[in-house]
Motif scaffolding. Structure first.
Motif, mmCIF file in Angstrom:
data_model
loop_
_atom_site.group_PDB
_atom_site.id
_atom_site.type_symbol
_atom_site.label_atom_id
_atom_site.label_comp_id
_atom_site.label_asym_id
_atom_site.label_seq_id
_atom_site.Cartn_x
_atom_site.Cartn_y
_atom_site.Cartn_z
ATOM 1 N N ILE A 23 -3.335 -3.008 2.787
ATOM 2 C CA ILE A 23 -2.710 -4.077 1.998
ATOM 3 C C ILE A 23 -3.606 -5.304 1.988
ATOM 4 C CG2 ILE A 23 -0.781 -5.712 1.917
ATOM 5 C CD1 ILE A 23 0.961 -3.368 3.094
ATOM 6 N N GLU A 24 -4.108 -5.673 3.149
ATOM 7 C CA GLU A 24 -4.991 -6.842 3.249
ATOM 8 C C GLU A 24 -6.238 -6.666 2.388
ATOM 9 O OE1 GLU A 24 -7.034 -9.682 6.676
ATOM 10 O OE2 GLU A 24 -6.089 -7.802 7.267
ATOM 11 N N ARG A 25 -6.870 -5.488 2.451
ATOM 12 C CA ARG A 25 -8.055 -5.220 1.624
ATOM 13 C C ARG A 25 -7.709 -5.305 0.132
ATOM 14 N NH1 ARG A 25 -8.835 -1.111 5.185
ATOM 15 N NH2 ARG A 25 -8.284 0.465 3.643
ATOM 16 N N ALA A 26 -6.556 -4.765 -0.259
ATOM 17 C CA ALA A 26 -6.155 -4.788 -1.671
ATOM 18 C C ALA A 26 -6.037 -6.226 -2.186
ATOM 19 C CB ALA A 26 -4.824 -4.055 -1.857
ATOM 20 N N PHE A 27 -5.420 -7.093 -1.400
ATOM 21 C CA PHE A 27 -5.240 -8.478 -1.838
ATOM 22 C C PHE A 27 -6.553 -9.253 -1.793
ATOM 23 C CE2 PHE A 27 -0.883 -7.398 -1.668
ATOM 24 C CZ PHE A 27 -0.213 -8.309 -2.462
ATOM 25 N N ARG A 29 -9.528 -8.108 -2.186
ATOM 26 C CA ARG A 29 -10.412 -7.598 -3.245
ATOM 27 C C ARG A 29 -9.765 -7.666 -4.631
ATOM 28 N NH1 ARG A 29 -12.576 -2.161 -0.178
ATOM 29 N NH2 ARG A 29 -13.568 -3.242 1.544
ATOM 30 N N ASN A 30 -8.518 -8.137 -4.685
ATOM 31 C CA ASN A 30 -7.773 -8.156 -5.949
ATOM 32 C C ASN A 30 -7.808 -6.777 -6.603
ATOM 33 O OD1 ASN A 30 -7.013 -11.063 -6.183
ATOM 34 N ND2 ASN A 30 -9.224 -11.281 -6.031
ATOM 35 N N ASP A 31 -7.525 -5.749 -5.813
ATOM 36 C CA ASP A 31 -7.679 -4.361 -6.237
ATOM 37 C C ASP A 31 -6.352 -3.606 -6.148
ATOM 38 O OD1 ASP A 31 -8.369 -1.734 -6.708
ATOM 39 O OD2 ASP A 31 -10.052 -1.722 -5.298
ATOM 40 N N PHE A 72 -3.311 -9.677 -10.211
ATOM 41 C CA PHE A 72 -4.651 -9.906 -9.666
ATOM 42 C C PHE A 72 -5.626 -10.419 -10.726
ATOM 43 C CE2 PHE A 72 -3.818 -6.590 -6.120
ATOM 44 C CZ PHE A 72 -3.247 -7.564 -5.319
ATOM 45 N N ARG A 73 -5.386 -10.091 -11.993
ATOM 46 C CA ARG A 73 -6.241 -10.609 -13.068
ATOM 47 C C ARG A 73 -6.000 -12.091 -13.313
ATOM 48 N NH1 ARG A 73 -4.774 -7.139 -17.554
ATOM 49 N NH2 ARG A 73 -5.134 -5.175 -16.549
ATOM 50 N N THR A 74 -4.752 -12.533 -13.157
ATOM 51 C CA THR A 74 -4.407 -13.919 -13.486
ATOM 52 C C THR A 74 -4.260 -14.833 -12.267
ATOM 53 O OG1 THR A 74 -2.064 -13.338 -13.562
ATOM 54 C CG2 THR A 74 -3.273 -13.276 -15.649
ATOM 55 N N HIS A 75 -4.161 -14.263 -11.088
ATOM 56 C CA HIS A 75 -3.993 -15.049 -9.866
ATOM 57 C C HIS A 75 -4.956 -14.501 -8.805
ATOM 58 C CE1 HIS A 75 -0.189 -15.432 -12.032
ATOM 59 N NE2 HIS A 75 -0.118 -16.636 -11.503
ATOM 60 N N THR A 76 -6.140 -15.058 -8.744
ATOM 61 C CA THR A 76 -7.175 -14.574 -7.846
ATOM 62 C C THR A 76 -6.883 -14.983 -6.405
ATOM 63 O OG1 THR A 76 -8.771 -14.832 -9.632
ATOM 64 C CG2 THR A 76 -9.659 -14.579 -7.406
ATOM 65 N N ARG A 94 11.079 1.966 10.316
ATOM 66 C CA ARG A 94 10.509 1.035 9.349
ATOM 67 C C ARG A 94 10.004 -0.203 10.071
ATOM 68 N NH1 ARG A 94 14.599 1.059 4.277
ATOM 69 N NH2 ARG A 94 14.761 3.306 4.068
ATOM 70 N N TYR A 95 9.082 -0.894 9.427
ATOM 71 C CA TYR A 95 8.658 -2.181 9.967
ATOM 72 C C TYR A 95 8.283 -3.117 8.828
ATOM 73 C CZ TYR A 95 3.767 -0.643 9.456
ATOM 74 O OH TYR A 95 2.571 -0.205 8.960
ATOM 75 N N ILE A 96 8.248 -4.394 9.142
ATOM 76 C CA ILE A 96 7.929 -5.418 8.157
ATOM 77 C C ILE A 96 6.567 -6.010 8.495
ATOM 78 C CG2 ILE A 96 8.589 -7.666 7.204
ATOM 79 C CD1 ILE A 96 11.519 -6.851 7.844
ATOM 80 N N PHE A 97 5.693 -6.017 7.508
ATOM 81 C CA PHE A 97 4.382 -6.647 7.624
ATOM 82 C C PHE A 97 4.465 -7.986 6.895
ATOM 83 C CE2 PHE A 97 0.085 -7.085 5.549
ATOM 84 C CZ PHE A 97 -0.555 -7.565 6.665
ATOM 85 N N LYS A 98 4.158 -9.061 7.601
ATOM 86 C CA LYS A 98 4.274 -10.422 7.064
ATOM 87 C C LYS A 98 2.892 -11.049 6.991
ATOM 88 C CE LYS A 98 6.361 -14.821 8.360
ATOM 89 N NZ LYS A 98 7.151 -15.505 9.390
ATOM 90 N N ALA A 99 2.589 -11.657 5.839
ATOM 91 C CA ALA A 99 1.274 -12.270 5.659
ATOM 92 C C ALA A 99 1.389 -13.553 4.852
ATOM 93 C CB ALA A 99 0.331 -11.296 4.954
ATOM 94 N N ARG A 100 0.336 -14.325 4.882
ATOM 95 C CA ARG A 100 0.219 -15.533 4.064
ATOM 96 C C ARG A 100 -0.749 -15.201 2.939
ATOM 97 N NH1 ARG A 100 -0.697 -21.664 4.926
ATOM 98 N NH2 ARG A 100 -2.429 -22.034 3.510
ATOM 99 N N TRP A 101 -0.317 -15.458 1.710
ATOM 100 C CA TRP A 101 -1.124 -15.155 0.537
ATOM 101 C C TRP A 101 -1.332 -16.438 -0.250
ATOM 102 C CZ3 TRP A 101 1.147 -12.592 -4.406
ATOM 103 C CH2 TRP A 101 0.118 -12.333 -5.328
#
Length: 143
Positions: A23-27, A29-31, A72-76, A94-101
């Motif tokens: 998930i971190e890599r996807a965000f 890299r905007n991928d 990802f195209r409009t919000h880099t 289940r678990y929750i992954f929390k991040a700052r974007w």
């Protein structure tokens, strides 16, 4: 017997870390392709994102892919990192992954969200890389 226990614990920890890393890599890299393998197949995923994206609905995995492609195209992504203690146990495996974007729009305006991913085991997973899937994505403004 003790070695088998340590082996199972380390396998579980490595499996648990795989989805947040992807998930971190996807965000970063905007991928959206990196997210796609974590999206559910044949089942809806709830996505709720506040302004400036302003989206809330249930989508198929394919629709979620196209949504994130547009996002990802409009919000880099400017920064994306896990919060302190990013993994919170939920129920039933289940678990929750929390991040700052933090991201920039086309005009260069920065927005910051706290984003939460509900991650669950995938039914019928045959490979360790397919073990987890994202069941829900929610975010809220971070002030």
């Amino acid at each position: 017997m003790l070695q088998l226990g340590f082996g199972l614990v380390s396998l579980l920890l490595s499996l648990t870390a795989a989805a947040p890393d992807q998930i971190e890599r996807a965000f970063l890299r905007n991928d959206p392709y990196l997210l796609y393998s974590l999206l559910p197949r044949g089942e809806a995923i709830g996505i709720s994102l506040p302004a400036p994206i302003s989206f809330s609905d249930e989508l198929s995995g394919e629709q979620a892919f196209f949504l994130f492609q547009k996002i990802f195209r409009t919000h880099t992504t400017f920064e994306f990192y896990p919060e302190t203690n990013p993994l919170r146990s939920a129920r039933l495996g289940r678990y929750i992954f929390k991040a700052r974007w933090s991201f920039l729009d086309k005009a260069g305006n920065q927005s910051v969200l706290q984003i939460f991913f509900l991650i669950r085991p995938r039914n019928g997973a045959l490979r360790p890389s397919d073990f987890w899937e994202i069941a829900e994505i929610k975010a809220e403004r971070h002030y």
